[in-house]
Design a protein around this motif. Structure first.
Motif, PDB file in Angstrom:
ATOM      1  N   ASP A 104       0.817  -1.221   0.000  1.00 17.16           N
ATOM      2  CA  ASP A 104       0.000   0.000   0.000  1.00 17.16           C
ATOM      3  C   ASP A 104       0.851   1.272   0.000  1.00 17.16           C
ATOM      4  N   TYR A 105       2.176   1.106   0.084  1.00 16.19           N
ATOM      5  CA  TYR A 105       3.066   2.266   0.227  1.00 16.19           C
ATOM      6  C   TYR A 105       3.023   3.117  -1.048  1.00 16.19           C
ATOM      7  N   ASP A 106       2.946   4.409  -0.876  1.00 19.75           N
ATOM      8  CA  ASP A 106       2.847   5.332  -2.003  1.00 19.75           C
ATOM      9  C   ASP A 106       4.238   5.596  -2.622  1.00 19.75           C
ATOM     10  N   GLU A 107       4.298   5.624  -3.951  1.00 22.45           N
ATOM     11  CA  GLU A 107       5.600   5.724  -4.639  1.00 22.45           C
ATOM     12  C   GLU A 107       6.322   7.048  -4.339  1.00 22.45           C
ATOM     13  N   ASP A 108       5.573   8.146  -4.343  1.00 19.91           N
ATOM     14  CA  ASP A 108       6.221   9.439  -4.073  1.00 19.91           C
ATOM     15  C   ASP A 108       6.787   9.482  -2.656  1.00 19.91           C
TER      16      ASP A 108
END
Ligand code: NDP
Length: 254
Positions: A104-108
């Motif tokens: 679920d970790y966001d790329e930015d």
């Protein structure tokens, strides 16, 4: 009074807050000139004033460790103000989100955490090492974490960055040992600072549960990490390089 680091110069990234501030004050109390590098000027200038008020020498330089131009200015300030760079404490870091599973970790956010904690540290070393090579001596301390030694749930980028810091520390230690430069990492467990305050609130259930994992029965203080940094930079640690030293109240024993 015989002070340990009289006429030496230390650079502390993230030296305006928490662990870095305690390290800056500890080096200054041992007679060391201190350059404090971070983004927030008010806190940085305030820390420098605190040192000067107690008779020390300090200079704040506004620095974002993701910018190589800022880092160049930071290192240039060490030389223009104090003529040398004996100890580089690469401590600046961010935690990122505390409860986001890997998928679920966001790329930015991933990029931001990695660019600050790991690439930022490498960029600092890239400019610190040539000066130390010229001098024929120097000590680098990289701030990792117990999250650099074991898995820390739901903080993947932070955990990876802190593992990476230990790898970077070992490689540089091996590369530059023969040229008089020692490189070590410090791996604190939970230390009471603005960073941990965001996650560990007093008197809540999580905090009580986490404390049970600490054989000493409490979290650490910034001054306890500063003590480890002073030791690793001192001549007493002259045969220690490439190590990742836990400062953890026994946390890794549990
Ligand atoms: P703080 O939030 O108090 O300090 C973080 C410091 O990093 C601040 O001085 C901040 O200054 C600086 N910083 C962050 N991003 C940047 C950037 N891009 N450029 C320059 N400076 C930056 O937390 P701590 O004192 O707790 O953290 C210090 C280090 O210790 C971190 O690397 C952290 O991961 C590590 N650590 C902390 C633990 C803890 O429990 N507290 C446990 C294990 C490791 P500014 O925002 O002004 O730029």
């Amino acid at each position: 009074m015989n002070r340990k680091f009289e006429d030496k110069t230390a650079l502390v990234t993230g030296g305006n807050s928490g662990i870095g501030k305690a390290i800056a004050l500890a080096f200054a109390s041992e007679g060391c000139n201190v350059v404090i590098a971070a983004r927030r000027s008010d806190e940085g200038e305030q820390t420098a004033r605190e040192i000067i008020k107690h008779g020390g020498n300090a200079q704040f330089v506004k620095t974002d460790v993701t910018s190589r131009h800022d880092i160049q200015a930071m290192v240039d300030t060490c030389i223009s103000e104090f003529g040398q760079l004996d100890y580089a404490i690469n401590n600046a870091g961010i935690f990122g989100p505390a409860k986001v599973a890997t998928a679920d970790y966001d790329e930015d956010t991933w990029d931001r955490v990695m660019n600050t904690n790991l690439k930022g540290m490498w960029l600092c070393m890239k400019q610190e090492i040539p000066i130390m090579l010229q001098q024929g001596s120097g000590v680098i301390i990289n701030m990792s974490s117990v999250a650099g030694l074991i898995a820390s749930l739901a903080t993947s980028a932070y955990c990876v960055s802190k593992h990476g810091i230990i790898g970077l520390t070992k490689v540089a230690a091996k590369e530059y040992a023969a040229q008089g430069i020692r490189v070590n990492a410090i791996c604190p467990a939970i230390i009471e600072t603005p960073m941990s305050d965001e996650v560990v609130k007093p008197d809540n259930e999580l905090t009580s549960q986490l404390k049970l994992r600490y054989p000493v029965g409490r979290f650490g203080t910034p001054e306890e990490v500063a003590g480890a940094a002073l030791f690793l930079c001192s001549d007493e640690a002259s045969f220690i390089t490439g190590q990742a030293l836990p400062v953890d109240g026994g946390r890794l024993l549990v």
